[in-house]
Design a protein around this motif. Structure first.
Motif, PDB file in Angstrom:
ATOM      1  N   LYS A 192     -14.244  -0.385  -7.048  1.00 48.45           N
ATOM      2  CA  LYS A 192     -14.992  -0.424  -5.786  1.00 48.45           C
ATOM      3  C   LYS A 192     -14.661  -1.685  -4.986  1.00 48.45           C
ATOM      4  CE  LYS A 192     -18.758   2.371  -7.688  1.00 48.45           C
ATOM      5  NZ  LYS A 192     -18.238   3.611  -7.116  1.00 48.45           N
ATOM      6  N   SER A 193     -13.362  -1.963  -4.904  1.00 47.94           N
ATOM      7  CA  SER A 193     -12.895  -3.171  -4.212  1.00 47.94           C
ATOM      8  C   SER A 193     -12.318  -2.891  -2.831  1.00 47.94           C
ATOM      9  CB  SER A 193     -11.810  -3.853  -5.057  1.00 47.94           C
ATOM     10  OG  SER A 193     -12.255  -4.134  -6.358  1.00 47.94           O
ATOM     11  N   GLY A 194     -12.134  -1.637  -2.494  1.00 49.85           N
ATOM     12  CA  GLY A 194     -11.349  -1.280  -1.320  1.00 49.85           C
ATOM     13  C   GLY A 194     -11.923  -1.694   0.019  1.00 49.85           C
TER      14      GLY A 194
ATOM     15  N   TRP B 261      -7.106  -6.105   8.946  1.00 55.18           N
ATOM     16  CA  TRP B 261      -5.765  -5.819   8.426  1.00 55.18           C
ATOM     17  C   TRP B 261      -4.714  -6.373   9.351  1.00 55.18           C
ATOM     18  CZ3 TRP B 261      -1.797  -2.468  10.318  1.00 55.18           C
ATOM     19  CH2 TRP B 261      -0.762  -2.223   9.408  1.00 55.18           C
ATOM     20  N   LYS B 262      -3.674  -6.977   8.765  1.00 56.73           N
ATOM     21  CA  LYS B 262      -2.518  -7.452   9.508  1.00 56.73           C
ATOM     22  C   LYS B 262      -1.272  -6.858   8.871  1.00 56.73           C
ATOM     23  CE  LYS B 262      -4.582 -11.886  10.856  1.00 56.73           C
ATOM     24  NZ  LYS B 262      -4.449 -13.360  10.771  1.00 56.73           N
TER      25      LYS B 262
ATOM     26  N   TRP C 286      -6.508   2.679   8.283  1.00 58.62           N
ATOM     27  CA  TRP C 286      -7.277   3.754   8.918  1.00 58.62           C
ATOM     28  C   TRP C 286      -8.291   4.325   7.934  1.00 58.62           C
ATOM     29  CZ3 TRP C 286      -6.002   9.291   8.172  1.00 58.62           C
ATOM     30  CH2 TRP C 286      -6.694  10.138   9.046  1.00 58.62           C
ATOM     31  N   MET C 287      -7.889   4.444   6.661  1.00 54.65           N
ATOM     32  CA  MET C 287      -8.791   4.928   5.628  1.00 54.65           C
ATOM     33  C   MET C 287      -9.912   3.920   5.367  1.00 54.65           C
ATOM     34  SD  MET C 287      -7.963   5.540   1.580  1.00 54.65           S
ATOM     35  CE  MET C 287      -7.785   3.771   1.340  1.00 54.65           C
ATOM     36  N   VAL C 288      -9.541   2.653   5.167  1.00 56.71           N
ATOM     37  CA  VAL C 288     -10.548   1.618   4.877  1.00 56.71           C
ATOM     38  C   VAL C 288     -11.537   1.492   6.020  1.00 56.71           C
ATOM     39  CG1 VAL C 288     -10.872  -0.867   4.578  1.00 56.71           C
ATOM     40  CG2 VAL C 288      -9.096   0.328   3.276  1.00 56.71           C
ATOM     41  N   LYS C 289     -11.034   1.564   7.236  1.00 54.34           N
ATOM     42  CA  LYS C 289     -11.899   1.394   8.408  1.00 54.34           C
ATOM     43  C   LYS C 289     -13.026   2.421   8.438  1.00 54.34           C
ATOM     44  CE  LYS C 289     -11.405   0.412  13.346  1.00 54.34           C
ATOM     45  NZ  LYS C 289     -10.453   0.404  14.497  1.00 54.34           N
ATOM     46  N   SER C 290     -12.761   3.629   7.917  1.00 57.44           N
ATOM     47  CA  SER C 290     -13.794   4.661   7.896  1.00 57.44           C
ATOM     48  C   SER C 290     -14.946   4.300   6.976  1.00 57.44           C
ATOM     49  CB  SER C 290     -13.193   6.000   7.464  1.00 57.44           C
ATOM     50  OG  SER C 290     -12.793   5.970   6.093  1.00 57.44           O
ATOM     51  N   GLY C 291     -14.718   3.406   6.015  1.00 57.47           N
ATOM     52  CA  GLY C 291     -15.779   2.994   5.108  1.00 57.47           C
ATOM     53  C   GLY C 291     -16.561   1.791   5.584  1.00 57.47           C
TER      54      GLY C 291
END
Length: 308
Positions: free
Chosen positions: A44-46, A52-53, A149-154
């Protein structure tokens, strides 16, 4: 080309093995990156890094820098709803795991990009292979952006049926599918270059035909395996893996009632978002993959193919 394998027309004579081994190493890097990504998910680290760069950045090196990153994390739904009260040391651990996963992706890009530039300068790559490798490189470059894009949704309030903060299962499946495509593309291309021609492995024409027939049978199995793996992303994305921890039944049912409700009501979203439906689908696909693999094995035993 007498020295090359199936991909002898892809490279200049004499470069089959160097290019093949480089691509095999690249596929190993992709596999390692996927493995690290799995641990990132399990730990659960994501969602610990909130920006993000493309070029990446070093880990925070001072207490003040760590506190800046921690303060960014404290305003996310995951912290306020799940990890409220987490200590700075606990945050440092999950942050490092996510940072390492991202840097592993960049390392993979460097390995692939450096090798591509080297062999291009040596004039080793012929146009058909160069086009394929350019496509793989573009896919890899996109993968970092897809991951963000995936991380941003969380980092926003969840919109799926179960309201626990998490990344979108659709975006997680996209990220994983891209990773598998990169892995398969690198591995397939490397083995094409490294493997000998079929005529050298199968000494008779009947054996060559049998091998080609077996290859045709294996293609649908590979597609089924890919669908099964991607369905696992929806299990993970909906945290559905631990909801039914009994086997072979799902609690008291062979088929959960929600599956029939989905079929009757045409609730397509349930196929991707309902915990019991997602896990049931994944189990069925796994059974089908196992049965198909056994069928392919028995078919191979009945054909006059070389053990090699």
């Amino acid at each position: 080309n007498s020295s090359g394998g199936w991909g002898g027309g892809w490279v200049r004579p004499g470069f089959e093995k160097p290019v093949g081994w480089w691509l095999l190493a690249s596929s190993g890097c992709v596999f390692g990156m996927v493995t690290i990504g799995g641990y990132t998910r399990l730990s659960k680290s994501g969602l610990s890094m909130t920006d993000w760069k493309f070029e990446g950045r070093p880990l925070p090196s001072t207490e003040d820098e760590w506190n800046v990153e921690f303060d960014k994390y404290k305003v996310t739904p995951e912290y306020t709803q799940i990890n409220y009260g987490m200590t700075l040391d606990e945050f440092k651990y999950i942050y490092f795991v996510e940072w390492f996963h991202r840097m592993a992706g960049r390392f993979t890009g460097v390995v692939f990009g450096t090798g591509l530039a080297y062999f291009l300068l040596r004039g080793a790559l012929r146009p058909p292979l160069l086009i394929r490798l350019a496509g793989l490189f573009a896919f890899g470059a996109m993968q970092g952006g897809i991951g963000w894009w995936m991380v941003k949704s969380g980092l926003t309030e969840p919109t799926t049926q179960l309201k626990t903060p998490r990344v979108s299962p659709y975006r997680l499946a996209t990220h994983l599918t891209m990773a598998f495509a990169l892995y398969a593309g690198c591995l397939w291309t490397s083995l094409t270059l490294l493997r000998p021609l079929p005529e050298t492995v199968h000494p008779t024409q009947a054996m060559v035909q049998a091998a080609r027939r077996l290859r045709g049978f294996s293609a649908p199995l590979a597609a089924l395996l890919g669908i099964t793996l991607v369905s696992g992303a929806f299990v993970a994305g909906n945290d559905a893996g631990r909801a039914y921890n009994t086997w072979p039944k799902m609690l008291d049912d062979w088929v959960p009632p929600e599956v029939f409700e989905t079929l009757r009501g045409g609730l397509i979203r349930n196929v991707f978002e309902s915990t019991p439906v997602v896990q049931f689908d994944h189990r069925l696909l796994a059974y089908a993959t196992l049965a198909s693999t056994a069928g392919l094995f028995l078919t191979a035993r009945s054909l006059p193919v070389s053990p090699a």
